[in-house]
Design a protein around this motif. Sequence first.
Motif, PDB file in Angstrom:
ATOM      1  N   ALA A   8       0.831  -1.207   0.000  1.00 24.96           N
ATOM      2  CA  ALA A   8       0.000   0.000   0.000  1.00 24.96           C
ATOM      3  C   ALA A   8       0.865   1.257   0.000  1.00 24.96           C
ATOM      4  N   LEU A   9       1.911   1.262   0.807  1.00 25.73           N
ATOM      5  CA  LEU A   9       2.804   2.421   0.852  1.00 25.73           C
ATOM      6  C   LEU A   9       3.393   2.719  -0.523  1.00 25.73           C
ATOM      7  N   LEU A  10       3.836   1.681  -1.214  1.00 30.31           N
ATOM      8  CA  LEU A  10       4.494   1.853  -2.503  1.00 30.31           C
ATOM      9  C   LEU A  10       3.528   2.284  -3.592  1.00 30.31           C
ATOM     10  N   THR A  11       2.263   1.923  -3.476  1.00 28.00           N
ATOM     11  CA  THR A  11       1.301   2.239  -4.531  1.00 28.00           C
ATOM     12  C   THR A  11       0.416   3.439  -4.205  1.00 28.00           C
ATOM     13  N   GLU A  12       0.368   3.823  -2.959  1.00 23.76           N
ATOM     14  CA  GLU A  12      -0.396   5.029  -2.602  1.00 23.76           C
ATOM     15  C   GLU A  12       0.464   6.283  -2.637  1.00 23.76           C
ATOM     16  N   ALA A  13       1.759   6.101  -2.851  1.00 21.80           N
ATOM     17  CA  ALA A  13       2.676   7.241  -2.866  1.00 21.80           C
ATOM     18  C   ALA A  13       2.605   8.036  -4.159  1.00 21.80           C
ATOM     19  N   VAL A  14       1.989   7.460  -5.203  1.00 21.19           N
ATOM     20  CA  VAL A  14       1.874   8.137  -6.495  1.00 21.19           C
ATOM     21  C   VAL A  14       0.431   8.058  -6.977  1.00 21.19           C
TER      22      VAL A  14
ATOM     23  N   LEU B  62       8.781   8.860  -2.153  1.00 20.88           N
ATOM     24  CA  LEU B  62       9.046   8.050  -0.972  1.00 20.88           C
ATOM     25  C   LEU B  62      10.026   8.777  -0.055  1.00 20.88           C
ATOM     26  N   ALA B  63       9.912   8.503   1.228  1.00 15.54           N
ATOM     27  CA  ALA B  63      10.829   9.100   2.202  1.00 15.54           C
ATOM     28  C   ALA B  63      11.099   8.090   3.308  1.00 15.54           C
ATOM     29  N   ALA B  64      12.275   8.176   3.882  1.00 19.80           N
ATOM     30  CA  ALA B  64      12.661   7.324   5.005  1.00 19.80           C
ATOM     31  C   ALA B  64      13.857   7.971   5.682  1.00 19.80           C
ATOM     32  N   PRO B  65      14.082   7.675   6.959  1.00 23.84           N
ATOM     33  CA  PRO B  65      15.259   8.233   7.622  1.00 23.84           C
ATOM     34  C   PRO B  65      16.535   7.658   7.033  1.00 23.84           C
ATOM     35  N   PRO B  66      17.641   8.394   7.144  1.00 29.68           N
ATOM     36  CA  PRO B  66      18.908   7.878   6.608  1.00 29.68           C
ATOM     37  C   PRO B  66      19.370   6.673   7.402  1.00 29.68           C
ATOM     38  N   PRO B  67      20.172   5.811   6.778  1.00 29.71           N
ATOM     39  CA  PRO B  67      20.712   4.666   7.515  1.00 29.71           C
ATOM     40  C   PRO B  67      21.673   5.128   8.599  1.00 29.71           C
ATOM     41  N   PRO B  68      21.967   4.254   9.559  1.00 32.82           N
ATOM     42  CA  PRO B  68      22.877   4.656  10.634  1.00 32.82           C
ATOM     43  C   PRO B  68      24.298   4.861  10.124  1.00 32.82           C
TER      44      PRO B  68
ATOM     45  N   TYR C 272      24.739  10.976  -7.037  1.00 38.14           N
ATOM     46  CA  TYR C 272      23.751  10.045  -7.568  1.00 38.14           C
ATOM     47  C   TYR C 272      22.350  10.547  -7.319  1.00 38.14           C
ATOM     48  N   VAL C 273      21.445  10.077  -8.140  1.00 39.77           N
ATOM     49  CA  VAL C 273      20.028  10.370  -7.970  1.00 39.77           C
ATOM     50  C   VAL C 273      19.391   9.148  -7.333  1.00 39.77           C
ATOM     51  N   ARG C 274      18.772   9.348  -6.206  1.00 37.53           N
ATOM     52  CA  ARG C 274      18.175   8.247  -5.458  1.00 37.53           C
ATOM     53  C   ARG C 274      16.737   8.607  -5.110  1.00 37.53           C
ATOM     54  N   PHE C 275      15.805   7.901  -5.724  1.00 35.89           N
ATOM     55  CA  PHE C 275      14.375   8.114  -5.495  1.00 35.89           C
ATOM     56  C   PHE C 275      13.990   9.591  -5.654  1.00 35.89           C
ATOM     57  N   GLY C 276      14.525  10.174  -6.733  1.00 35.97           N
ATOM     58  CA  GLY C 276      14.157  11.540  -7.095  1.00 35.97           C
ATOM     59  C   GLY C 276      14.969  12.626  -6.432  1.00 35.97           C
ATOM     60  N   ARG C 277      15.945  12.257  -5.609  1.00 37.65           N
ATOM     61  CA  ARG C 277      16.761  13.258  -4.914  1.00 37.65           C
ATOM     62  C   ARG C 277      18.224  13.103  -5.326  1.00 37.65           C
ATOM     63  N   TYR C 278      18.891  14.222  -5.565  1.00 35.17           N
ATOM     64  CA  TYR C 278      20.313  14.187  -5.912  1.00 35.17           C
ATOM     65  C   TYR C 278      21.139  14.459  -4.661  1.00 35.17           C
TER      66      TYR C 278
ATOM     67  N   ALA D  27      21.046  -5.585  10.546  1.00 39.13           N
ATOM     68  CA  ALA D  27      21.053  -5.521   9.089  1.00 39.13           C
ATOM     69  C   ALA D  27      20.124  -4.426   8.587  1.00 39.13           C
ATOM     70  N   ASN D  28      20.485  -3.875   7.456  1.00 36.29           N
ATOM     71  CA  ASN D  28      19.700  -2.839   6.782  1.00 36.29           C
ATOM     72  C   ASN D  28      18.762  -3.526   5.796  1.00 36.29           C
ATOM     73  N   LEU D  29      17.550  -3.823   6.258  1.00 39.14           N
ATOM     74  CA  LEU D  29      16.557  -4.555   5.480  1.00 39.14           C
ATOM     75  C   LEU D  29      15.212  -3.845   5.554  1.00 39.14           C
ATOM     76  N   GLY D  30      14.292  -4.253   4.685  1.00 39.57           N
ATOM     77  CA  GLY D  30      12.891  -3.910   4.830  1.00 39.57           C
ATOM     78  C   GLY D  30      12.481  -2.504   4.478  1.00 39.57           C
ATOM     79  N   GLN D  31      13.308  -1.787   3.724  1.00 43.79           N
ATOM     80  CA  GLN D  31      12.957  -0.434   3.300  1.00 43.79           C
ATOM     81  C   GLN D  31      12.848   0.527   4.488  1.00 43.79           C
ATOM     82  N   ARG D  32      13.509   0.170   5.598  1.00 40.34           N
ATOM     83  CA  ARG D  32      13.551   1.124   6.719  1.00 40.34           C
ATOM     84  C   ARG D  32      14.310   2.372   6.311  1.00 40.34           C
ATOM     85  N   HIS D  33      15.275   2.173   5.413  1.00 42.27           N
ATOM     86  CA  HIS D  33      16.066   3.265   4.844  1.00 42.27           C
ATOM     87  C   HIS D  33      16.020   3.108   3.339  1.00 42.27           C
TER      88      HIS D  33
END
Length: 441
Positions: free
Chosen positions: A26-32, A161-167, A264-270, A332-338
């Motif tokens: 839902a998050l991925l498809t309601e974002a657009v 999409l938005a998420a906090p930066p990784p540690p 780099y461009v990552r999810f619309g942000r440079y 581990a960095n998993l699950g789209q937390r970042h």
Amino acid sequence: MTSAGSDQDLRVRIADELQRARTRSALLTEAVDETELMRQHSPIMSPLVWDLAHVGNQEELWLVRDVGGREPVRRDIDDLYDAFKQPRRDRPALPLLRPDEARSYLVTVRDKVLDLLDGIRFDSRRLVSDGFAFGMIVQHEQQHDETMLATHQLRVGPPALAAPPPPPAVVSVSGEVRVPGSRFTMGTSTDPWALDNERPAHVVDVPEFFIDAAPVTNGEYLAFLTGGGYDNERWWSGPGWQHRQEAGLTAPLHWRHDGTEWGYVRFGRYSRLNLDEPVVHVCFYEAEAYAAWAGKRLPTEVEWEKAARWDPATGRSRRYPWGDADPGPEQANLGQRHLAPAPVGAYPAGASPLGVHQLIGDVWEWTSSGFEGYPGFTAFPYREYSEVFFGNSYRMLRGGSFGTDRSACRGTFRNWDLPIRRQIFSGFRCARDPRPEEIGA
């Protein structure tokens, strides 16, 4: 026989995992908006709305119809959402369900699944033993969620999409780790939700090798690029050099040079290139060329799994580098937390007993191996999940990425793709054989 209490515990776990996957979808498809959902953002990717309805159709086929023995919800759409019958490039032209129709369909299917889950026994046949069919569907949806995340990375437009930066890094990790030669148990015969290509467990004699303690970073890969790595045929295999020329490869996908520095461009942000992050969005041929330039090679799939699972103190194979417990945010960095790989050294709690870091999460890691079944492999529950892909056309990727969910990631989990692909969240680490003076030292 399983007890009523353990059956109920498993029902609760399954319901939670199904809901977790659906929340992410839902998050991925309601974002657009609807237009963005229906559009094809790359010819090698499906429209997001196709992925959404497809996960519902697979849930209906396997859980409602097969496990539950219930009447079909929408038999008329089976062909539309058959991945083998409908090539990705053709999917936008199909009479697909519109977003509101797809969402309604998913709700109807899920209601039926939860209804049958209430009364099911998990010891009646192999498909439902230990909840396997439900686990297969959870993993399938999470795999498509990662595919949808890759589609978001390819779409052009403002960030959705938005998420906090990784540690940040908390320890310094560099150099190589020596992995002694020994017999090693690869794969699994006991993990209840492991898929057919992970089975059965089998013993492999693995000679001594060295493997990088961490994935190759942006800074390390930048040295290859600025040192002329893309211009020197010497470092590339024959097929790799041909692809580099035909595709015009000059840098990892999504890297940009502004005339002064790389970013780099990552999810619309440079943003500027973080030199300490694992490099991502490189194809197998790029990884192979870097390894040759560095005087090394890519690890085999067996070497990767041994580095990730083997405990030298006991000789047993762990489920994960850190042990058998499911991964948490400290490991581990998993699950789209970042929405990015974490810098090397960010997850010391996830290191293997030998001191190999970030084997799980961050980036899928290319290996040199083709895709084959293990000795004693049996296709289950259908050939099209694994067996039809066996052969040397694909290369194996291991370990998961920041976009991979924990339910679809284990030390035994096997992913594969064509060696030209780099829209996936793919990176790598290097390995090498011992030098003569190191043998027996």
